[in-house]
Scaffold this active site. Sequence first.
Site, PDB file in Angstrom:
ATOM      1  N   CYS A   1       9.155  24.525  26.827  1.00 28.06           N
ATOM      2  CA  CYS A   1       7.926  25.293  27.032  1.00 28.06           C
ATOM      3  C   CYS A   1       7.872  25.885  28.442  1.00 28.06           C
ATOM      4  O   CYS A   1       8.572  25.437  29.344  1.00 28.06           O
ATOM      5  CB  CYS A   1       6.708  24.397  26.823  1.00 28.06           C
ATOM      6  SG  CYS A   1       6.590  23.717  25.171  1.00 28.06           S
TER       7      CYS A   1
ATOM      8  N   GLY B   1       9.700  29.566  25.008  1.00 35.26           N
ATOM      9  CA  GLY B   1       8.899  29.214  23.844  1.00 35.26           C
ATOM     10  C   GLY B   1       8.238  30.428  23.237  1.00 35.26           C
ATOM     11  O   GLY B   1       7.703  31.261  23.967  1.00 35.26           O
TER      12      GLY B   1
ATOM     13  N   ASN C   1       4.942  20.906  30.127  1.00 34.16           N
ATOM     14  CA  ASN C   1       6.312  21.198  29.707  1.00 34.16           C
ATOM     15  C   ASN C   1       7.083  19.883  29.705  1.00 34.16           C
ATOM     16  O   ASN C   1       7.148  19.195  30.711  1.00 34.16           O
ATOM     17  CB  ASN C   1       6.962  22.194  30.657  1.00 34.16           C
ATOM     18  CG  ASN C   1       8.463  22.384  30.415  1.00 34.16           C
ATOM     19  OD1 ASN C   1       9.200  22.686  31.336  1.00 34.16           O
ATOM     20  ND2 ASN C   1       8.915  22.199  29.187  1.00 34.16           N
ATOM     21  N   GLY C   2       7.671  19.535  28.570  1.00 36.57           N
ATOM     22  CA  GLY C   2       8.428  18.300  28.464  1.00 36.57           C
ATOM     23  C   GLY C   2       8.054  17.552  27.204  1.00 36.57           C
ATOM     24  O   GLY C   2       7.428  18.092  26.287  1.00 36.57           O
TER      25      GLY C   2
ATOM     26  N   CYS D   1      17.286  18.108  34.040  1.00 39.32           N
ATOM     27  CA  CYS D   1      18.023  18.456  32.821  1.00 39.32           C
ATOM     28  C   CYS D   1      19.206  19.368  33.135  1.00 39.32           C
ATOM     29  O   CYS D   1      19.030  20.493  33.615  1.00 39.32           O
ATOM     30  CB  CYS D   1      17.087  19.138  31.838  1.00 39.32           C
ATOM     31  SG  CYS D   1      17.912  19.763  30.363  1.00 39.32           S
TER      32      CYS D   1
ATOM     33  N   SER E   1      24.947  35.344  26.638  1.00 35.61           N
ATOM     34  CA  SER E   1      24.508  34.163  27.383  1.00 35.61           C
ATOM     35  C   SER E   1      25.596  33.574  28.272  1.00 35.61           C
ATOM     36  O   SER E   1      25.296  32.989  29.312  1.00 35.61           O
ATOM     37  CB  SER E   1      23.993  33.092  26.412  1.00 35.61           C
ATOM     38  OG  SER E   1      24.982  32.752  25.471  1.00 35.61           O
TER      39      SER E   1
ATOM     40  N   ASP F   1      32.097  30.763  25.590  1.00 31.98           N
ATOM     41  CA  ASP F   1      30.727  30.545  25.128  1.00 31.98           C
ATOM     42  C   ASP F   1      30.132  29.403  25.938  1.00 31.98           C
ATOM     43  O   ASP F   1      30.858  28.613  26.542  1.00 31.98           O
ATOM     44  CB  ASP F   1      30.690  30.222  23.637  1.00 31.98           C
ATOM     45  CG  ASP F   1      29.393  30.693  22.979  1.00 31.98           C
ATOM     46  OD1 ASP F   1      28.463  31.074  23.717  1.00 31.98           O
ATOM     47  OD2 ASP F   1      29.314  30.685  21.737  1.00 31.98           O
ATOM     48  N   ASP F   2      28.773  29.326  25.965  1.00 33.62           N
ATOM     49  CA  ASP F   2      28.144  28.297  26.791  1.00 33.62           C
ATOM     50  C   ASP F   2      28.076  26.945  26.104  1.00 33.62           C
ATOM     51  O   ASP F   2      28.053  25.904  26.757  1.00 33.62           O
ATOM     52  CB  ASP F   2      26.742  28.729  27.245  1.00 33.62           C
ATOM     53  CG  ASP F   2      25.881  29.236  26.108  1.00 33.62           C
ATOM     54  OD1 ASP F   2      26.046  28.744  24.983  1.00 33.62           O
ATOM     55  OD2 ASP F   2      25.051  30.123  26.343  1.00 33.62           O
TER      56      ASP F   2
ATOM     57  N   CYS G   1      18.202  15.182  22.360  1.00 32.91           N
ATOM     58  CA  CYS G   1      17.350  15.071  23.547  1.00 32.91           C
ATOM     59  C   CYS G   1      15.970  14.619  23.105  1.00 32.91           C
ATOM     60  O   CYS G   1      15.443  15.105  22.109  1.00 32.91           O
ATOM     61  CB  CYS G   1      17.251  16.419  24.257  1.00 32.91           C
ATOM     62  SG  CYS G   1      16.106  16.413  25.657  1.00 32.91           S
TER      63      CYS G   1
ATOM     64  N   CYS H   1      20.249  14.779  34.431  1.00 34.87           N
ATOM     65  CA  CYS H   1      20.268  14.123  33.130  1.00 34.87           C
ATOM     66  C   CYS H   1      21.394  14.710  32.290  1.00 34.87           C
ATOM     67  O   CYS H   1      21.415  15.915  32.021  1.00 34.87           O
ATOM     68  CB  CYS H   1      18.928  14.304  32.418  1.00 34.87           C
ATOM     69  SG  CYS H   1      18.884  13.546  30.787  1.00 34.87           S
TER      70      CYS H   1
ATOM     71  N   CYS I   1      22.360  14.354  26.668  1.00 32.77           N
ATOM     72  CA  CYS I   1      22.850  15.049  25.479  1.00 32.77           C
ATOM     73  C   CYS I   1      24.375  15.122  25.436  1.00 32.77           C
ATOM     74  O   CYS I   1      24.971  15.400  24.398  1.00 32.77           O
ATOM     75  CB  CYS I   1      22.243  16.444  25.387  1.00 32.77           C
ATOM     76  SG  CYS I   1      22.570  17.489  26.822  1.00 32.77           S
TER      77      CYS I   1
END
Length: 511
Positions: free
Chosen positions: A20, A54, A128-129, A293, A340, A402-403, A439, A497, A500
């Site tokens: 968000c 978002g 946000n979170g 993150c 991206s 690619d990412d 996540c 973090c 993931c």
Amino acid sequence: MAMASKAHAFSEDKLDQHACGIFACVLSENVPPEDQSDVAKTIYLGLVGLQHRGQESAGIVTSGVNKFHSYKGMGLVSNVFQESNLATLKGNMGIGHTRYSTAGSSELINCQPFVVDTIHRHIAVAHNGELTNAKSVRDELLKQGVGLSTSSDSEVITQLLTARPPCGEPEGADWVARIKYLASKTQCSYSLVIMTQNSVYAVRDPYGNRPLCVGRIDKSRDLPENQELSGNGWANSNVFSWVISSESCSFPSIGAVLEFEVDPGEIIQVTSKGPKSLGFIPPTKVDDIPAFCIFEYVYFARADSVFEGQMVYTVRQRSGVQLAIEAPVEAEVVSTVPESATPSAMGYSQQTGIPYVEVLTKNRYVGRTFIQPSTRLRQLGVSKKFGPLTENFAGKRVVLIDDSIVRGNTIAPIIKLLKKAGAKEVHIRIASPPLKYPCYMGVNIPTKDELIANKHNAEELALQVGADSLQYLSVEGLKKAIQSGIQLQKERKIGHCTACLTGDYPVELEW
């Protein structure tokens, strides 16, 4: 309220959603009343700049004379807000939110900011979170007789802020004590903007899992004659307004500049006199380090945002350089799936000396049609989204950057498309490590079973998607690309973090 169709879906081979976006604006004490209409429009434009975080709903709440004004709706920011409803949002400060649902369904009742009445008048909250212990905190509130009207963990946060803190507030409202009480009941992840009658508070959890920054909009770009710099940068008399945002990328479109990033656990109060740090929320454990993150850098954030003193674009470019060091391959062309991973592809090209060229052009309107294709046309898949630039790669070996790879549904048709158009070989290089774990802190990553990296190693995946080779960037390589350029304004520990990627979550999960 304005309604809109749900935003376009992300590529099947990308993460399901972004985090968000939150935004706030506080006018300087020297701004005349006739300019107060700028608050809602500034927040509107700020939210447009955060639209990538978002697309389900948007809302703005402003603080006028003894009254809050609110407007929220489903859909994109530009569909929810029009000149007519922005004109009703009067006041000298306000907060805004653009949402996608991680905790809480996608419906109007869950739209933010939330507004509640307290013993110290109204407050509004945008979050946000995602709280990792939301269920137990929610259950505790219900047992205390607190009524909850939504399924959102953000309402849980709002209700915790209405509770009188242990200090008892002998001298009136103590919002810092209330924020610290909230922190004592929750874990990560949260970045918040909290609006009272005369202040906006910007808060990050002690791990700093989600970003937040403060900027300023000046009355003029040139320092007036005989005007000296204040301790915070510019003297407040030359500041039109202060703004708070999830990402600094939203600042240029409103004429704002980045002033500073909110540190992990920091509580910033912004009033008409400017921003002021009111201290820090202590970490759960003394030896805890920040857990920003890591995928904000890889994928979520816009490339022109600044985190930890460095531009996201530059980090992605360094990731490409590191990927080239770890996973070189003989080829004539380096390229990317638009667009991206372009910075990473440029970095790979820079390190290897292999020229970067475009091999695909993207149809930006493919997701905007209301006409449903027939079965035969639907089977064309990526051919509707991408057109091959055949002359750039026919007869050549291509390194396609690619990412990330999530489910693995999109990359195979792209490889097939390139080879059919004349590519001699297609080598896939991923500018992040394999994504293996969900996540629980604000990003809707698919379940462990859906993630392709848990089913196939790199060699097996290359065979499955038709690539001549496939390799990922290592976890340590990604950390190096990020941490080598960090420029913090204050002395503090550095940490990210990687849950993931590694399954190493910064806090114990509730379930």
